[in-house]
Design a protein around this motif. Sequence first.
Motif, PDB file in Angstrom:
ATOM      1  N   THR A  37     -32.301  32.579 -19.294  1.00 26.89           N
ATOM      2  CA  THR A  37     -33.753  32.608 -19.145  1.00 26.89           C
ATOM      3  C   THR A  37     -34.179  33.472 -17.967  1.00 26.89           C
ATOM      4  OG1 THR A  37     -33.910  30.387 -20.113  1.00 26.89           O
ATOM      5  CG2 THR A  37     -35.807  31.177 -18.858  1.00 26.89           C
ATOM      6  N   VAL A  38     -33.506  33.296 -16.824  1.00 23.22           N
ATOM      7  CA  VAL A  38     -33.855  34.103 -15.641  1.00 23.22           C
ATOM      8  C   VAL A  38     -33.574  35.573 -15.913  1.00 23.22           C
ATOM      9  CG1 VAL A  38     -33.285  34.550 -13.232  1.00 23.22           C
ATOM     10  CG2 VAL A  38     -33.520  32.195 -14.038  1.00 23.22           C
ATOM     11  N   TRP A  39     -32.436  35.872 -16.506  1.00 23.56           N
ATOM     12  CA  TRP A  39     -32.084  37.250 -16.821  1.00 23.56           C
ATOM     13  C   TRP A  39     -33.099  37.857 -17.792  1.00 23.56           C
ATOM     14  CZ3 TRP A  39     -26.491  38.786 -18.790  1.00 23.56           C
ATOM     15  CH2 TRP A  39     -26.407  40.181 -18.873  1.00 23.56           C
ATOM     16  N   GLY A  40     -33.430  37.123 -18.836  1.00 15.56           N
ATOM     17  CA  GLY A  40     -34.340  37.658 -19.840  1.00 15.56           C
ATOM     18  C   GLY A  40     -35.765  37.813 -19.349  1.00 15.56           C
ATOM     19  N   LEU A  41     -36.254  36.828 -18.599  1.00 16.73           N
ATOM     20  CA  LEU A  41     -37.652  36.859 -18.169  1.00 16.73           C
ATOM     21  C   LEU A  41     -37.885  37.732 -16.943  1.00 16.73           C
ATOM     22  CD1 LEU A  41     -38.746  33.126 -18.648  1.00 16.73           C
ATOM     23  CD2 LEU A  41     -38.973  35.052 -20.232  1.00 16.73           C
ATOM     24  N   ALA A  42     -36.881  37.820 -16.072  1.00 18.82           N
ATOM     25  CA  ALA A  42     -37.100  38.519 -14.800  1.00 18.82           C
ATOM     26  C   ALA A  42     -36.425  39.878 -14.702  1.00 18.82           C
ATOM     27  CB  ALA A  42     -36.622  37.626 -13.646  1.00 18.82           C
ATOM     28  N   PHE A  43     -35.295  40.071 -15.376  1.00 18.51           N
ATOM     29  CA  PHE A  43     -34.513  41.276 -15.142  1.00 18.51           C
ATOM     30  C   PHE A  43     -34.367  42.183 -16.361  1.00 18.51           C
ATOM     31  CE2 PHE A  43     -33.026  38.160 -11.993  1.00 18.51           C
ATOM     32  CZ  PHE A  43     -33.233  38.888 -10.835  1.00 18.51           C
ATOM     33  N   ALA A  44     -34.541  41.658 -17.552  1.00 19.74           N
ATOM     34  CA  ALA A  44     -34.449  42.514 -18.742  1.00 19.74           C
ATOM     35  C   ALA A  44     -35.595  43.523 -18.730  1.00 19.74           C
ATOM     36  CB  ALA A  44     -34.510  41.666 -20.011  1.00 19.74           C
ATOM     37  N   PRO A  45     -35.360  44.743 -19.182  1.00 27.18           N
ATOM     38  CA  PRO A  45     -36.435  45.756 -19.163  1.00 27.18           C
ATOM     39  C   PRO A  45     -37.526  45.443 -20.179  1.00 27.18           C
ATOM     40  CG  PRO A  45     -34.510  46.602 -20.307  1.00 27.18           C
ATOM     41  CD  PRO A  45     -34.095  45.281 -19.718  1.00 27.18           C
ATOM     42  N   GLN A  46     -38.692  46.008 -19.952  1.00 20.79           N
ATOM     43  CA  GLN A  46     -39.786  45.853 -20.903  1.00 20.79           C
ATOM     44  C   GLN A  46     -39.477  46.576 -22.211  1.00 20.79           C
ATOM     45  OE1 GLN A  46     -43.403  47.318 -19.180  1.00 20.79           O
ATOM     46  NE2 GLN A  46     -43.751  45.498 -17.936  1.00 20.79           N
ATOM     47  N   ASP A  47     -40.057  46.052 -23.284  1.00 23.04           N
ATOM     48  CA  ASP A  47     -39.976  46.747 -24.560  1.00 23.04           C
ATOM     49  C   ASP A  47     -40.949  47.919 -24.543  1.00 23.04           C
ATOM     50  OD1 ASP A  47     -39.052  46.552 -27.545  1.00 23.04           O
ATOM     51  OD2 ASP A  47     -41.225  46.851 -27.635  1.00 23.04           O
ATOM     52  N   TYR A  48     -40.539  49.035 -25.123  1.00 23.24           N
ATOM     53  CA  TYR A  48     -41.373  50.239 -25.030  1.00 23.24           C
ATOM     54  C   TYR A  48     -42.653  50.128 -25.844  1.00 23.24           C
ATOM     55  CZ  TYR A  48     -40.056  51.872 -29.714  1.00 23.24           C
ATOM     56  OH  TYR A  48     -39.892  51.991 -31.067  1.00 23.24           O
ATOM     57  N   GLN A  49     -42.702  49.216 -26.816  1.00 23.34           N
ATOM     58  CA  GLN A  49     -43.917  49.026 -27.606  1.00 23.34           C
ATOM     59  C   GLN A  49     -44.670  47.760 -27.214  1.00 23.34           C
ATOM     60  OE1 GLN A  49     -42.340  49.189 -31.658  1.00 23.34           O
ATOM     61  NE2 GLN A  49     -43.338  51.165 -31.975  1.00 23.34           N
ATOM     62  N   GLN A  50     -43.932  46.665 -27.032  1.00 26.25           N
ATOM     63  CA  GLN A  50     -44.565  45.357 -26.828  1.00 26.25           C
ATOM     64  C   GLN A  50     -44.742  44.985 -25.363  1.00 26.25           C
ATOM     65  OE1 GLN A  50     -42.810  42.243 -29.301  1.00 26.25           O
ATOM     66  NE2 GLN A  50     -41.901  43.795 -30.618  1.00 26.25           N
ATOM     67  N   GLY A  51     -44.134  45.740 -24.466  1.00 21.19           N
ATOM     68  CA  GLY A  51     -44.243  45.401 -23.049  1.00 21.19           C
ATOM     69  C   GLY A  51     -43.538  44.092 -22.741  1.00 21.19           C
ATOM     70  N   ASP A  52     -44.166  43.288 -21.885  1.00 21.11           N
ATOM     71  CA  ASP A  52     -43.563  42.009 -21.494  1.00 21.11           C
ATOM     72  C   ASP A  52     -43.739  40.927 -22.551  1.00 21.11           C
ATOM     73  OD1 ASP A  52     -42.445  42.658 -19.007  1.00 21.11           O
ATOM     74  OD2 ASP A  52     -44.403  42.506 -18.017  1.00 21.11           O
ATOM     75  N   SER A  53     -44.612  41.124 -23.513  1.00 19.01           N
ATOM     76  CA  SER A  53     -44.846  40.079 -24.520  1.00 19.01           C
ATOM     77  C   SER A  53     -43.617  39.829 -25.386  1.00 19.01           C
ATOM     78  CB  SER A  53     -46.032  40.457 -25.408  1.00 19.01           C
ATOM     79  OG  SER A  53     -45.758  41.639 -26.145  1.00 19.01           O
ATOM     80  N   PHE A  54     -42.670  40.776 -25.404  1.00 17.84           N
ATOM     81  CA  PHE A  54     -41.473  40.588 -26.223  1.00 17.84           C
ATOM     82  C   PHE A  54     -40.586  39.482 -25.660  1.00 17.84           C
ATOM     83  CE2 PHE A  54     -38.807  42.436 -23.045  1.00 17.84           C
ATOM     84  CZ  PHE A  54     -37.493  42.131 -23.413  1.00 17.84           C
ATOM     85  N   ARG A  55     -40.783  39.098 -24.382  1.00 15.93           N
ATOM     86  CA  ARG A  55     -39.870  38.174 -23.716  1.00 15.93           C
ATOM     87  C   ARG A  55     -39.874  36.785 -24.350  1.00 15.93           C
ATOM     88  NH1 ARG A  55     -38.105  40.894 -19.224  1.00 15.93           N
ATOM     89  NH2 ARG A  55     -39.523  42.518 -18.475  1.00 15.93           N
TER      90      ARG A  55
END
Length: 263
Positions: A37-55
Motif C-alpha cells: 500500500t505504501v509503495w503503491g500510494l506513495a512511490f509508484a509513478p503516476q499513470d500518464y492518462q489517469q494521473g493519481d486516480s489510478f492508485r
Amino acid sequence: MWKWLHPYAKTERAYQLCLTLQPWFWVGALACLSVGTVWGLAFAPQDYQQGDSFRIIYIHVPSAILSMGTYVAMAIAALVGMVWQWRTAYMSMIAMAPIGAVMTFIALFTGAAWGKPMWGAWWVWDARLTSELILLFLYMGVIALYGAFEDKQQAGKAAGVMALVGVVNIPIIHYSVEWWNTLHQGATISKFDNPSIAPEMLWPLLINLLGFAFFIGAVITVRLRNEIVLREMHRPWVQALAMNKALNQQPGDAATASLKEGS
C-alpha cells in the motif's frame, strides 16, 4: 493430497490447524499490505492518462480477483462436503461466504469510484460490473440459505448446491471483457509474458494481492474456529477448551471462588 487433508475432516484437528495458521496469516497480511500500500500510494509513478486516480487499483484489483478466488474455494469446500460428507468442509464454506461477499462489495465500490472520473458515471451496466454484482447476490444467497435451516448439515448441503451452481458465473466475470464489447479494461497482471502495466506499478500490486490473500486467510481461520465451537459445543474437547479459556481470562474470580470454598 486427500490423504493429507483427511485428518482435518475431524473438527478438533481443523480447529488446531486454524490456531497454527492464524498468526502466520496475520503477520503476512500486515507485512504485505503495509509494503504494497505504501509503495503503491506513495512511490509508484503516476499513470500518464489517469494521473493519481489510478492508485485505487491497489485496492480494486486484489479485491476483485479474490472475490472470485474465494468463491471458487467456497465451491470446492461445498463439493468436498457433498462427496465425502465432511462437516468441516461445510463449516469452511460458510466461513468463507461473508468474507467473499465483503471482497465483492469492495470491488464494486472501488470500481464505481474509479469509473466516475474515467467513464463519467458511478455505474454502467457493463458485462463485468453486472456479473460481479451477480456474484455478490450469489454470496448473499448462500449465506441466507445456510441460515434458513436449523439442521446445519442439511443447510450445508443446500447452500453447497447453490455455491456449485454459481461457479458458472466465475468464467463469465473473467472473460466478459473478451466475449463482449465492454467499457471495462482488459487483463493487466494475468498476462505474465507481457503485462499491460509498468513493473514499478506491478510489483506493489502483486504484493497487495498477496496481502489481501493473507488477510482473507486470517479472517477465515477466525470464522472457522468460531463455527466449529458453535457447532461442537456438546463435545468434551470444546467444553474443556471453554473452561480453560474462562479460567485464564478470570483468574481473580477463580481464586476468590477457591477461597470461599476453603473458608
